[in-house]
Write a protein that holds these residues in place. Structure first.
Motif, PDB file in Angstrom:
ATOM      1  N   THR A 193       4.025  -8.548  -7.245  1.00 53.97           N
ATOM      2  CA  THR A 193       3.654  -7.235  -6.706  1.00 53.97           C
ATOM      3  C   THR A 193       2.570  -6.626  -7.580  1.00 53.97           C
ATOM      4  N   ALA A 194       1.763  -5.769  -6.974  1.00 49.09           N
ATOM      5  CA  ALA A 194       0.725  -5.050  -7.723  1.00 49.09           C
ATOM      6  C   ALA A 194       0.138  -3.959  -6.845  1.00 49.09           C
ATOM      7  N   MET A 195      -0.371  -2.904  -7.465  1.00 49.64           N
ATOM      8  CA  MET A 195      -1.106  -1.877  -6.722  1.00 49.64           C
ATOM      9  C   MET A 195      -2.416  -2.490  -6.252  1.00 49.64           C
ATOM     10  N   ASP A 196      -2.812  -2.221  -5.006  1.00 50.65           N
ATOM     11  CA  ASP A 196      -4.074  -2.785  -4.536  1.00 50.65           C
ATOM     12  C   ASP A 196      -5.254  -2.060  -5.193  1.00 50.65           C
ATOM     13  N   SER A 197      -6.439  -2.639  -5.052  1.00 49.96           N
ATOM     14  CA  SER A 197      -7.620  -2.148  -5.763  1.00 49.96           C
ATOM     15  C   SER A 197      -7.971  -0.710  -5.389  1.00 49.96           C
ATOM     16  N   LYS A 244      10.816   1.530   4.857  1.00 49.89           N
ATOM     17  CA  LYS A 244      11.332   2.285   3.720  1.00 49.89           C
ATOM     18  C   LYS A 244      10.202   3.037   3.025  1.00 49.89           C
ATOM     19  N   ALA A 245       9.016   2.420   2.926  1.00 49.90           N
ATOM     20  CA  ALA A 245       7.873   3.067   2.283  1.00 49.90           C
ATOM     21  C   ALA A 245       7.486   4.349   3.014  1.00 49.90           C
ATOM     22  N   TYR A 246       7.470   4.293   4.331  1.00 57.52           N
ATOM     23  CA  TYR A 246       7.140   5.499   5.099  1.00 57.52           C
ATOM     24  C   TYR A 246       8.212   6.578   4.929  1.00 57.52           C
ATOM     25  N   LEU A 277       7.817   3.629  -4.559  1.00 62.61           N
ATOM     26  CA  LEU A 277       7.184   2.527  -3.817  1.00 62.61           C
ATOM     27  C   LEU A 277       7.172   1.249  -4.639  1.00 62.61           C
ATOM     28  N   LYS A 278       6.913   1.385  -5.936  1.00 61.65           N
ATOM     29  CA  LYS A 278       6.905   0.213  -6.814  1.00 61.65           C
ATOM     30  C   LYS A 278       8.307  -0.402  -6.904  1.00 61.65           C
ATOM     31  N   LYS A 279       9.340   0.463  -6.935  1.00 60.30           N
ATOM     32  CA  LYS A 279      10.716  -0.037  -6.972  1.00 60.30           C
ATOM     33  C   LYS A 279      11.051  -0.775  -5.670  1.00 60.30           C
ATOM     34  N   GLU A 280      10.580  -0.226  -4.551  1.00 61.33           N
ATOM     35  CA  GLU A 280      10.811  -0.884  -3.266  1.00 61.33           C
ATOM     36  C   GLU A 280      10.081  -2.224  -3.211  1.00 61.33           C
ATOM     37  N   ALA A 281       8.878  -2.287  -3.798  1.00 67.83           N
ATOM     38  CA  ALA A 281       8.132  -3.551  -3.856  1.00 67.83           C
ATOM     39  C   ALA A 281       8.890  -4.582  -4.684  1.00 67.83           C
ATOM     40  N   ASP A 282       9.469  -4.139  -5.794  1.00 66.79           N
ATOM     41  CA  ASP A 282      10.262  -5.051  -6.630  1.00 66.79           C
ATOM     42  C   ASP A 282      11.494  -5.535  -5.874  1.00 66.79           C
ATOM     43  N   PHE A 325       0.743 -11.853   2.239  1.00 64.50           N
ATOM     44  CA  PHE A 325       1.075 -10.557   1.636  1.00 64.50           C
ATOM     45  C   PHE A 325       1.347  -9.498   2.695  1.00 64.50           C
ATOM     46  N   PHE A 326       1.988  -8.425   2.263  1.00 69.20           N
ATOM     47  CA  PHE A 326       2.059  -7.203   3.051  1.00 69.20           C
ATOM     48  C   PHE A 326       1.936  -6.021   2.104  1.00 69.20           C
ATOM     49  N   SER A 327       1.616  -4.869   2.666  1.00 70.53           N
ATOM     50  CA  SER A 327       1.312  -3.699   1.846  1.00 70.53           C
ATOM     51  C   SER A 327       2.269  -2.553   2.147  1.00 70.53           C
ATOM     52  N   LEU A 328       2.796  -1.947   1.099  1.00 68.40           N
ATOM     53  CA  LEU A 328       3.584  -0.728   1.229  1.00 68.40           C
ATOM     54  C   LEU A 328       2.623   0.442   1.066  1.00 68.40           C
ATOM     55  N   PRO A 329       2.411   1.227   2.116  1.00 63.73           N
ATOM     56  CA  PRO A 329       1.374   2.263   2.066  1.00 63.73           C
ATOM     57  C   PRO A 329       1.680   3.369   1.056  1.00 63.73           C
ATOM     58  N   ALA A 330       0.621   3.840   0.395  1.00 65.41           N
ATOM     59  CA  ALA A 330       0.729   4.980  -0.519  1.00 65.41           C
ATOM     60  C   ALA A 330       0.007   6.184   0.081  1.00 65.41           C
ATOM     61  N   MET A 331      -0.206   6.133   1.409  1.00 64.79           N
ATOM     62  CA  MET A 331      -0.854   7.232   2.121  1.00 64.79           C
ATOM     63  C   MET A 331      -0.297   7.282   3.533  1.00 64.79           C
ATOM     64  N   THR A 332      -0.014   8.475   4.035  1.00 65.13           N
ATOM     65  CA  THR A 332       0.529   8.638   5.380  1.00 65.13           C
ATOM     66  C   THR A 332      -0.586   8.533   6.413  1.00 65.13           C
ATOM     67  N   PRO A 333      -0.239   8.347   7.695  1.00 62.69           N
ATOM     68  CA  PRO A 333      -1.274   8.273   8.744  1.00 62.69           C
ATOM     69  C   PRO A 333      -2.145   9.526   8.835  1.00 62.69           C
ATOM     70  N   ASP A 334      -1.613  10.681   8.360  1.00 65.09           N
ATOM     71  CA  ASP A 334      -2.441  11.894   8.375  1.00 65.09           C
ATOM     72  C   ASP A 334      -3.057  12.182   7.002  1.00 65.09           C
TER      73      ASP A 334
END
Length: 342
Positions: A273-277, A227-229, A200-205, A179-188
């Motif tokens: 694809t799915a949102m992580d816990s 792309k997620a960033y 993000l969900k569309k990009e995951a699809d 797996f890999f993860s598309l982040p839903a939070m920036t480094p800051d």
């Protein structure tokens, strides 16, 4: 099994627990030939209280002012405490019947766990009348319960689970994934808003569709994470490590996880694809054949037979005849429990 911590605290401890007079009962009674010290009873009661706290409707309200399984919490805890005491005695009795003795290595593990637990929670245990030696006895009994599970249900056990049954359970409840993860939070630490989450969900699809066409997961991961960033309005951090990870996941005790539901609803070798816990990313994964069934066999057996073993242990304790001192139990009331400082 006299509780050393309470004995040392003397009358000051009695005042803390609002006991009548200036003495504490050394024992709460017996189950069969097993003495139940006051400290052990208090630990079994604290465990019951914590179980109740996890079941009440409103965690912000006092536990004892609520109900558990449609029963007043105090009544439920008192009954569960007796059950816990019986289970403890049942462990000791069945361990003796099966000639179970802890090895030097197991005792060393218990000592290490004890020191760690005591370092972290000593004030909580102490203010609730539970000494270090009592905690050690509880840890020893739980180790014996683990050994009993193997001796009874494991390979060559008296009621061994068949290999086919265990394999079927493992295949239903365990899987390997890449797996890999598309982040839903920036480094800051800026979280994606609802509009960004949808993107993000569309990009995951889109990533899933590319994987299904045969592109490598590493290539797709690099493009999709970048792309997620961009969606988050942030620059992708530089990293020399692979964005693709491999792990074993389990449905056991995780049946509400959106990610795990998606994994186990996906056929082997297929993508999903799915949102992580945590909600901090969208996972793109491929479900794979579980490579090492032996690695999870012990945890799988424990999951399969944990409830059955617990019922057996409690029943054994019941058969030993429970003789608890009601006056001692009143002194050791659940109403005296002190919550940890926040």
């Amino acid at each position: 099994m006299k509780l050393k911590a309470l004995a040392a605290l003397g009358c000051a401890a009695m005042m803390m627990f609002s006991f009548v007079g200036c003495s504490t009962p050394a024992n709460a009674g017996k189950v069969g030939e097993t003495d139940i010290s006051s400290g052990l009873y208090l630990l079994m009661q604290l465990n019951a209280y914590q179980d109740a706290a996890s079941k009440v409707e409103d965690s912000s309200k006092p536990v004892l002012k609520q109900t558990v399984d449609e029963t007043p919490a105090e009544e439920w805890i008192n009954k569960k405490t007796v059950e816990n005491v019986q289970r403890y005695a049942g462990i000791l009795a069945l361990s003796e019947e099966h000639n179970i003795a802890l090895t030097e290595e197991q005792n060393e593990t218990i000592d290490t766990t004890l020191e760690r637990e005591w370092d972290l929670y000593e004030p909580y245990y102490t203010q609730n009348g539970i000494g270090k030696e009592t905690l050690k006895k509880a840890l020893e009994s739980e180790q014996k319960a683990t050994l009993l599970l193997s001796v009874i249900y494991g390979k060559g056990g008296t009621e061994a689970v068949s290999e086919s049954e265990l394999t079927a359970y493992i295949e239903k409840n365990y899987a390997d994934i890449s797996f890999f993860s598309l982040p839903a939070m920036t480094p800051d630490y800026k979280f994606a808003d609802e509009s960004q989450k949808e993107e993000l969900k569309k990009e995951a699809d889109n990533a899933k569709a590319r994987l299904e066409k045969g592109e490598s997961m590493e290539t797709v991961a690099q493009d999709s994470v970048k792309k997620a960033y961009e969606i988050l309005g942030a620059s992708m951090p530089t990293s020399e490590s692979s964005l693709v990870e491999n792990t074993t996941v389990s449905l056991v005790n995780n049946t509400e996880s959106e990610l795990l539901k998606a994994v186990f609803d996906t056929k082997k070798d297929a993508f999903g694809t799915a949102m992580d816990s945590s909600g901090l990313g969208v996972i793109v994964f491929q479900r794979k054949e579980l490579k090492d069934k032996e690695l999870v066999s012990s945890s799988a057996l424990a999951s399969m037979k944990k409830d059955e073993l617990n019922q057996r242990l409690v029943k054994k304790g019941e058969e030993l005849r429970t003789n608890l001192d009601e006056s001692a139990r009143k002194s050791l009331s659940v109403k005296n429990i002190k919550e940890p400082a926040v």
